[in-house]
Design a protein around this motif. Structure first.
Motif, PDB file in Angstrom:
ATOM      1  N   LEU A  59       4.331   9.526 -10.307  1.00 24.13           N
ATOM      2  CA  LEU A  59       3.806   9.653 -11.667  1.00 24.13           C
ATOM      3  C   LEU A  59       2.726  10.724 -11.775  1.00 24.13           C
ATOM      4  CD1 LEU A  59       3.554   5.885 -12.723  1.00 24.13           C
ATOM      5  CD2 LEU A  59       5.456   7.479 -12.993  1.00 24.13           C
ATOM      6  N   GLY A  60       2.400  11.382 -10.655  1.00 29.52           N
ATOM      7  CA  GLY A  60       1.381  12.427 -10.675  1.00 29.52           C
ATOM      8  C   GLY A  60      -0.001  11.903 -10.993  1.00 29.52           C
ATOM      9  N   LEU A  61      -0.324  10.708 -10.460  1.00 29.16           N
ATOM     10  CA  LEU A  61      -1.609  10.071 -10.747  1.00 29.16           C
ATOM     11  C   LEU A  61      -2.535  10.145  -9.531  1.00 29.16           C
ATOM     12  CD1 LEU A  61      -0.222   6.881 -12.523  1.00 29.16           C
ATOM     13  CD2 LEU A  61      -1.227   8.906 -13.613  1.00 29.16           C
ATOM     14  N   PRO A  62      -3.832  10.022  -9.738  1.00 31.07           N
ATOM     15  CA  PRO A  62      -4.762  10.015  -8.599  1.00 31.07           C
ATOM     16  C   PRO A  62      -4.474   8.836  -7.670  1.00 31.07           C
ATOM     17  CG  PRO A  62      -5.937  10.313 -10.679  1.00 31.07           C
ATOM     18  CD  PRO A  62      -4.531   9.949 -11.033  1.00 31.07           C
ATOM     19  N   GLY A  63      -4.681   9.046  -6.378  1.00 28.02           N
ATOM     20  CA  GLY A  63      -4.454   7.977  -5.418  1.00 28.02           C
ATOM     21  C   GLY A  63      -5.295   6.751  -5.740  1.00 28.02           C
ATOM     22  N   GLY A  64      -4.676   5.590  -5.616  1.00 29.76           N
ATOM     23  CA  GLY A  64      -5.372   4.337  -5.907  1.00 29.76           C
ATOM     24  C   GLY A  64      -5.115   3.805  -7.304  1.00 29.76           C
ATOM     25  N   THR A  65      -4.472   4.605  -8.165  1.00 27.29           N
ATOM     26  CA  THR A  65      -4.233   4.166  -9.550  1.00 27.29           C
ATOM     27  C   THR A  65      -3.300   2.958  -9.608  1.00 27.29           C
ATOM     28  OG1 THR A  65      -4.529   6.422 -10.365  1.00 27.29           O
ATOM     29  CG2 THR A  65      -3.414   4.868 -11.824  1.00 27.29           C
ATOM     30  N   ALA A  66      -2.182   3.033  -8.895  1.00 27.74           N
ATOM     31  CA  ALA A  66      -1.218   1.925  -8.932  1.00 27.74           C
ATOM     32  C   ALA A  66      -1.820   0.654  -8.340  1.00 27.74           C
ATOM     33  CB  ALA A  66       0.053   2.310  -8.174  1.00 27.74           C
ATOM     34  N   ARG A  67      -2.589   0.783  -7.276  1.00 28.66           N
ATOM     35  CA  ARG A  67      -3.224  -0.392  -6.674  1.00 28.66           C
ATOM     36  C   ARG A  67      -4.171  -1.060  -7.680  1.00 28.66           C
ATOM     37  NH1 ARG A  67      -4.486  -2.249  -1.552  1.00 28.66           N
ATOM     38  NH2 ARG A  67      -3.720  -0.349  -0.545  1.00 28.66           N
ATOM     39  N   LYS A  68      -4.985  -0.251  -8.355  1.00 26.00           N
ATOM     40  CA  LYS A  68      -5.911  -0.814  -9.344  1.00 26.00           C
ATOM     41  C   LYS A  68      -5.155  -1.491 -10.471  1.00 26.00           C
ATOM     42  CE  LYS A  68      -9.606   2.557  -8.519  1.00 26.00           C
ATOM     43  NZ  LYS A  68     -10.370   3.706  -9.093  1.00 26.00           N
ATOM     44  N   THR A  69      -4.038  -0.878 -10.872  1.00 21.71           N
ATOM     45  CA  THR A  69      -3.229  -1.467 -11.944  1.00 21.71           C
ATOM     46  C   THR A  69      -2.659  -2.812 -11.517  1.00 21.71           C
ATOM     47  OG1 THR A  69      -2.613   0.729 -12.769  1.00 21.71           O
ATOM     48  CG2 THR A  69      -1.222  -1.119 -13.434  1.00 21.71           C
ATOM     49  N   ALA A  70      -2.156  -2.865 -10.275  1.00 26.37           N
ATOM     50  CA  ALA A  70      -1.517  -4.094  -9.782  1.00 26.37           C
ATOM     51  C   ALA A  70      -2.500  -5.255  -9.698  1.00 26.37           C
ATOM     52  CB  ALA A  70      -0.897  -3.838  -8.415  1.00 26.37           C
ATOM     53  N   THR A  71      -3.750  -4.944  -9.400  1.00 21.65           N
ATOM     54  CA  THR A  71      -4.740  -6.005  -9.203  1.00 21.65           C
ATOM     55  C   THR A  71      -5.625  -6.237 -10.419  1.00 21.65           C
ATOM     56  OG1 THR A  71      -6.236  -4.378  -8.180  1.00 21.65           O
ATOM     57  CG2 THR A  71      -4.811  -5.628  -6.708  1.00 21.65           C
TER      58      THR A  71
ATOM     59  N   GLU B 240       1.986   0.432 -14.748  1.00 15.98           N
ATOM     60  CA  GLU B 240       2.202  -0.974 -15.081  1.00 15.98           C
ATOM     61  C   GLU B 240       3.676  -1.241 -15.377  1.00 15.98           C
ATOM     62  OE1 GLU B 240       0.739  -4.468 -18.210  1.00 15.98           O
ATOM     63  OE2 GLU B 240      -0.345  -2.566 -18.078  1.00 15.98           O
ATOM     64  N   GLU B 241       4.313  -0.339 -16.130  1.00 16.17           N
ATOM     65  CA  GLU B 241       5.736  -0.498 -16.425  1.00 16.17           C
ATOM     66  C   GLU B 241       6.562  -0.496 -15.157  1.00 16.17           C
ATOM     67  OE1 GLU B 241       5.973   1.739 -20.794  1.00 16.17           O
ATOM     68  OE2 GLU B 241       6.321   2.855 -18.943  1.00 16.17           O
ATOM     69  N   LEU B 242       6.247   0.417 -14.247  1.00 17.21           N
ATOM     70  CA  LEU B 242       7.012   0.540 -13.014  1.00 17.21           C
ATOM     71  C   LEU B 242       6.816  -0.670 -12.112  1.00 17.21           C
ATOM     72  CD1 LEU B 242       8.986   2.424 -11.716  1.00 17.21           C
ATOM     73  CD2 LEU B 242       7.092   3.771 -10.807  1.00 17.21           C
ATOM     74  N   LEU B 243       5.589  -1.136 -11.978  1.00 20.46           N
ATOM     75  CA  LEU B 243       5.315  -2.307 -11.144  1.00 20.46           C
ATOM     76  C   LEU B 243       5.957  -3.561 -11.738  1.00 20.46           C
ATOM     77  CD1 LEU B 243       1.569  -1.578 -10.293  1.00 20.46           C
ATOM     78  CD2 LEU B 243       3.522  -1.408  -8.734  1.00 20.46           C
ATOM     79  N   ARG B 244       5.919  -3.672 -13.047  1.00 18.25           N
ATOM     80  CA  ARG B 244       6.571  -4.820 -13.699  1.00 18.25           C
ATOM     81  C   ARG B 244       8.085  -4.791 -13.460  1.00 18.25           C
ATOM     82  NH1 ARG B 244       4.410  -8.192 -17.229  1.00 18.25           N
ATOM     83  NH2 ARG B 244       2.207  -7.936 -17.784  1.00 18.25           N
ATOM     84  N   PHE B 245       8.653  -3.600 -13.491  1.00 18.27           N
ATOM     85  CA  PHE B 245      10.085  -3.445 -13.243  1.00 18.27           C
ATOM     86  C   PHE B 245      10.413  -3.916 -11.828  1.00 18.27           C
ATOM     87  CE2 PHE B 245      13.750  -0.149 -13.845  1.00 18.27           C
ATOM     88  CZ  PHE B 245      14.668  -1.182 -13.751  1.00 18.27           C
TER      89      PHE B 245
ATOM     90  N   ALA C 142       0.833  -1.208   0.000  1.00 17.18           N
ATOM     91  CA  ALA C 142       0.000   0.000   0.000  1.00 17.18           C
ATOM     92  C   ALA C 142       0.865   1.254   0.000  1.00 17.18           C
ATOM     93  CB  ALA C 142      -0.921  -0.007   1.216  1.00 17.18           C
ATOM     94  N   GLN C 143       1.976   1.216   0.717  1.00 17.92           N
ATOM     95  CA  GLN C 143       2.877   2.365   0.758  1.00 17.92           C
ATOM     96  C   GLN C 143       3.598   2.542  -0.576  1.00 17.92           C
ATOM     97  OE1 GLN C 143       4.884   0.727   4.259  1.00 17.92           O
ATOM     98  NE2 GLN C 143       4.394   2.596   5.375  1.00 17.92           N
ATOM     99  N   VAL C 144       3.972   1.429  -1.202  1.00 17.13           N
ATOM    100  CA  VAL C 144       4.642   1.501  -2.501  1.00 17.13           C
ATOM    101  C   VAL C 144       3.686   2.055  -3.556  1.00 17.13           C
ATOM    102  CG1 VAL C 144       5.812   0.201  -4.319  1.00 17.13           C
ATOM    103  CG2 VAL C 144       6.183  -0.405  -1.920  1.00 17.13           C
ATOM    104  N   TYR C 145       2.427   1.596  -3.543  1.00 15.42           N
ATOM    105  CA  TYR C 145       1.447   2.112  -4.496  1.00 15.42           C
ATOM    106  C   TYR C 145       1.303   3.626  -4.364  1.00 15.42           C
ATOM    107  CZ  TYR C 145      -0.076  -2.795  -4.879  1.00 15.42           C
ATOM    108  OH  TYR C 145      -0.127  -4.152  -5.065  1.00 15.42           O
ATOM    109  N   ALA C 146       1.223   4.102  -3.129  1.00 13.37           N
ATOM    110  CA  ALA C 146       1.084   5.543  -2.898  1.00 13.37           C
ATOM    111  C   ALA C 146       2.298   6.300  -3.434  1.00 13.37           C
ATOM    112  CB  ALA C 146       0.900   5.817  -1.412  1.00 13.37           C
ATOM    113  N   SER C 147       3.493   5.729  -3.262  1.00  7.45           N
ATOM    114  CA  SER C 147       4.710   6.367  -3.774  1.00  7.45           C
ATOM    115  C   SER C 147       4.706   6.410  -5.296  1.00  7.45           C
ATOM    116  CB  SER C 147       5.953   5.608  -3.274  1.00  7.45           C
ATOM    117  OG  SER C 147       6.074   5.697  -1.875  1.00  7.45           O
ATOM    118  N   VAL C 148       4.234   5.338  -5.929  1.00  4.71           N
ATOM    119  CA  VAL C 148       4.161   5.297  -7.396  1.00  4.71           C
ATOM    120  C   VAL C 148       3.187   6.357  -7.906  1.00  4.71           C
ATOM    121  CG1 VAL C 148       3.415   3.907  -9.376  1.00  4.71           C
ATOM    122  CG2 VAL C 148       4.853   2.886  -7.599  1.00  4.71           C
ATOM    123  N   ASP C 149       2.027   6.452  -7.272  1.00  6.74           N
ATOM    124  CA  ASP C 149       1.047   7.453  -7.695  1.00  6.74           C
ATOM    125  C   ASP C 149       1.618   8.864  -7.589  1.00  6.74           C
ATOM    126  OD1 ASP C 149      -0.868   5.546  -8.251  1.00  6.74           O
ATOM    127  OD2 ASP C 149      -1.840   5.675  -6.296  1.00  6.74           O
ATOM    128  N   ARG C 150       2.319   9.148  -6.484  1.00  6.45           N
ATOM    129  CA  ARG C 150       2.909  10.480  -6.318  1.00  6.45           C
ATOM    130  C   ARG C 150       3.988  10.737  -7.357  1.00  6.45           C
ATOM    131  NH1 ARG C 150       2.478   9.169  -0.766  1.00  6.45           N
ATOM    132  NH2 ARG C 150       4.662   8.474  -0.735  1.00  6.45           N
TER     133      ARG C 150
END
Length: 286
Positions: A77-89, A123-128, A67-75
């Motif tokens: 990349l300048g994306l709305p909160g929850g974007t990385a979590r939705k992408t991961a799942t 998605e690219e960042l999480l895959r990395f 959850a902390q990593v997702y929040a860092s990714v969103d910040r």
């Protein structure tokens, strides 16, 4: 009579005439001069173009929860909160996780510094991150080390996430890992506050009796064995501690004060250490 020398007059030579080949040479020279004059502004224009974008670093420290990593990714990349979590799942993402993870990337968002560009996608960042974990955790050394302790690699990563969360400093990791192995070998509940904190989505050293009654599968006070997934994303040092723990018969530990973690196999001694920890806590409160 003064002698005056006759002024010298160079002998007359006929004016040279250009041959056909000479005229071609001059013409070619003129063409090259014009081409050079055109090329200079072109080169200058090319040099004045904006430089390539420099990557920005995204630091993922050891032990961060997904959850902390997702929040860092969103910040980052300048994306709305929850974007990385939705992408991961999302079903279409299909991160390269081991089958045991069942699509949950917890434990495999490898802690490191990642380069981020304006065009980088979550998605690219999480895959990395997951790909990096796969390379670091997928070596024969890790597989053989886990097997020597009766674990799969995924179980070793799960144990490493506990070690990462529980150890007061890197020097204690191998000792904490030994306590985990000793308790598992004896069929004892791990009784780790870190797993209960994960279940309750918090970080604290204060655990109540009510907390230990939680029905969560991450409650290692009530349930024996490892939790169903890692409780964070461990670094290589924590995983190395799990596959190469220190020698000792310890079953208990408590950090009495920063830099002072007590390990023991005797429950009475452990209780005395806990009492000292509680006394220190009370004295630190205003």
């Amino acid at each position: 009579m003064t002698y005056r020398p006759t002024p010298y007059a160079p002998p007359h030579r006929p004016r040279p005439r250009l041959t056909r080949r000479g005229r071609l040479v001059l013409l070619l020279g003129a063409v090259l001069a014009v081409a050079a004059a055109v090329a200079v502004p072109l080169l200058l224009a090319r040099d004045e173009r904006p430089a390539a974008e420099r990557p920005r670093p995204l630091l993922v420290p050891e032990g961060r929860r997904s959850a902390q990593v997702y929040a860092s990714v969103d910040r980052a990349l300048g994306l709305p909160g929850g974007t990385a979590r939705k992408t991961a799942t999302a079903p279409g993402t299909a991160l390269p996780l081991p089958a045991e993870a069942r699509g949950n990337p917890e434990g495999y968002l490898f802690p490191a510094t990642y380069p981020v560009l304006s065009t980088t996608t979550p998605e690219e960042l999480l895959r990395f991150m997951v790909g990096t974990a796969g390379k670091r955790f997928g070596t024969a050394r890790i597989a053989e080390g886990a097997k020597a302790h009766g674990m799969s690699v995924y179980e070793a990563v799960t144990a490493a996430s506990i070690v990462q969360a529980e150890a007061d400093n890197p020097d204690d990791m191998a000792k904490v890992a030994r306590v985990v192995h000793n308790r598992l070998a004896r069929g004892m509940a791990l009784q780790m506050d870190s797993t209960l904190n994960y279940a309750l989505d918090r970080s604290t050293v204060d655990t109540t009796r009510e907390d230990t009654r939680s029905t969560s599968p991450y409650n290692t006070y009530a349930r024996k064995g490892l939790p169903p997934t890692p409780i964070g994303n461990p670094g290589e040092q924590a995983l190395d501690a799990v596959i190469g723990p220190a020698d000792g018969d310890w079953l208990y530990f408590v950090t009495v004060a920063p830099g002072d973690t007590r390990f023991t196999a005797d429950y009475a001694s452990h209780q005395a250490n806990v009492a000292e920890f509680n006394a220190n806590r009370r004295s630190d409160q205003p």
